[in-house]
Design an enzyme around this catalytic site. Sequence first.
Site, short mmCIF file in Angstrom:
data_model
loop_
_atom_site.label_atom_id
_atom_site.label_comp_id
_atom_site.label_asym_id
_atom_site.label_seq_id
_atom_site.Cartn_x
_atom_site.Cartn_y
_atom_site.Cartn_z
N GLY A 9 91.63 54.61 62.43
CA GLY A 9 90.50 55.27 63.35
C GLY A 9 89.45 54.92 62.52
CB ALA A 10 87.01 52.10 62.09
N GLY A 11 86.06 55.22 64.05
CA GLY A 11 84.95 55.77 64.52
C GLY A 11 84.42 56.76 63.41
N GLY A 14 86.19 58.26 60.95
CA GLY A 14 86.76 57.67 60.38
C GLY A 14 86.04 56.53 58.96
CG ASP A 33 88.91 52.27 65.55
OD1 ASP A 33 88.24 52.94 65.41
OD2 ASP A 33 88.91 51.69 67.35
CG ASN A 95 93.16 63.02 70.16
OD1 ASN A 95 93.22 61.61 71.09
ND2 ASN A 95 91.88 63.40 69.72
CG ASN A 120 90.90 69.10 65.70
OD1 ASN A 120 91.24 69.40 65.49
ND2 ASN A 120 89.04 68.07 65.67
NE ARG A 151 82.09 72.42 60.57
CZ ARG A 151 82.58 72.55 61.24
NH1 ARG A 151 83.96 72.81 61.88
NH2 ARG A 151 82.96 70.93 62.19
CG HIS A 175 90.89 72.70 62.87
ND1 HIS A 175 89.75 73.46 61.85
CD2 HIS A 175 90.32 71.61 63.27
CE1 HIS A 175 88.74 73.22 62.25
NE2 HIS A 175 89.21 71.78 63.29
N1 APR Z 1 94.79 53.03 67.02
C1 APR Z 1 93.41 52.78 66.44
N2 APR Z 1 92.00 53.35 66.33
C2 APR Z 1 92.47 54.32 67.45
C3 APR Z 1 93.22 53.73 68.52
C4 APR Z 1 94.28 53.52 68.36
N3 APR Z 1 95.58 53.78 69.07
N4 APR Z 1 93.15 54.69 70.08
C5 APR Z 1 91.36 55.02 69.83
N5 APR Z 1 91.28 54.65 68.18
C6 APR Z 1 89.63 55.01 68.01
C7 APR Z 1 88.40 54.54 69.17
O1 APR Z 1 88.70 53.80 68.86
C8 APR Z 1 87.41 55.17 67.89
O2 APR Z 1 86.75 54.58 67.18
O3 APR Z 1 89.84 56.17 67.09
C9 APR Z 1 88.09 56.18 66.88
C10 APR Z 1 87.79 57.43 66.79
O4 APR Z 1 86.19 57.71 67.09
P1 APR Z 1 85.11 58.89 67.06
O5 APR Z 1 85.34 58.44 68.87
O6 APR Z 1 83.88 58.26 66.94
O7 APR Z 1 86.02 60.42 67.18
P2 APR Z 1 85.63 61.04 65.50
O8 APR Z 1 84.71 61.42 65.92
O9 APR Z 1 85.64 59.97 64.47
O10 APR Z 1 86.67 61.99 65.87
C11 APR Z 1 88.10 61.55 65.97
O11 APR Z 1 89.21 62.93 64.28
O12 APR Z 1 87.79 65.01 63.86
C12 APR Z 1 89.01 64.74 64.92
O13 APR Z 1 88.38 65.65 67.13
C13 APR Z 1 88.55 64.34 66.21
O14 APR Z 1 90.43 63.59 67.43
C14 APR Z 1 88.77 62.98 66.91
C15 APR Z 1 89.20 62.86 65.87
#
Ligand code: APR
Length: 312
Positions: A9-11, A14, A33, A95, A120, A151, A175
């Site tokens: 997950g490189a969002g 990540g 990702d 998730n 989460n 926090r 959490h």
């Molecule tokens: N494999 C790899 N990456 C995936 C997959 C998968 N099967 N499904 C989704 N993703 C990627 C998305 O493409 C996205 O880039 O996971 C990333 C999530 O990034 P964001 O949408 O920016 O979310 P973020 O704020 O990073 O939160 C991710 O962490 O803190 C927790 O509650 C938060 O559950 C959430 C998670």
Amino acid sequence: MRNKVSIIGAGMTGATTAHWLAEREIADLVLVDIVDGMPQGKALDLQESLPIIGKDVVVNGANTFEATAGSDIVVITAGLPRKPGMSRDDLLSANAEIVGNATKESLKYSPEAIFIVLTNPLDTMAYLTMKVGDLPPERVIGQAGILDSARMRAFVAMELGVSVENIHCYVLGGHGDDMVPLIRHSNVAGVSLADMLPSNRLDAIVERTRKGGGEIVSLLKTGSAFYAPGAAVAQMVEAILKDKNLIVPAAAYMQGEYGLKDIFFGVPVQLGRQGVVKIIEYQLNDQEQAALNKSAEAVNQTVAALKSLVKF
Ligand code: APR
């Protein structure tokens, strides 16, 4: 031999985790990702920043898991974040599938890895990772307690105008909104927090800590916190790779500690090269234990919902 950490997950979370980790120069990094080109682009951008800050680590991005082979630690942040009005539990079914798959795929290439879970609902996703991966409990840790405690520390620092380094706070439990900020165990340079602030200010800090994630969500509107969660993971990764035996609050598998069994729950854990080296048990009074039990009940309900969705 260089250490290797893969982040699934490189969002927002990540990529920010990768940033904090690269600054610590403790491991080569892989971002994975599903979005085409995104993890590669972020990895390259991060790699190109390193000459400026003088850090030598290799950062790669990928859409498949082969590149993660031989990871010492896998960090799972893949999945949906919260939007305003959503609870962390609202993310469960989407998730669970993502985290279950990320665990299985990661283990194919890194059978010895330690897993740090951020997605989460956190405690339940850590439970899922352990079950789906058939992993020993010490190799799965959920990141939440360092964040929730940070926090609280930040709020106390704002209130007192004292360095954050002097402020030690401990938030235990699941959490969620029933998490348990422990006043009695928190202190400012050795002075009990209860002696530093009047009870109405303490109550306000406890309440703001419990709702801290939601406060960020309602400000951002499009997602949830990422700087502080990423920094918390970086501290955990460093503690593990350097075998520091650092005691931090984190979600670990309960096997009778604090009177709890068969759930992941936020408690003080000692982190070293094997993952969870030890769970530290505080002496709690009846009120504190009751608050933990209430929080555990909320986690148990989410785990029950998970079990109705996924067969282990
Ligand atoms: N494999 C790899 N990456 C995936 C997959 C998968 N099967 N499904 C989704 N993703 C990627 C998305 O493409 C996205 O880039 O996971 C990333 C999530 O990034 P964001 O949408 O920016 O979310 P973020 O704020 O990073 O939160 C991710 O962490 O803190 C927790 O509650 C938060 O559950 C959430 C998670």
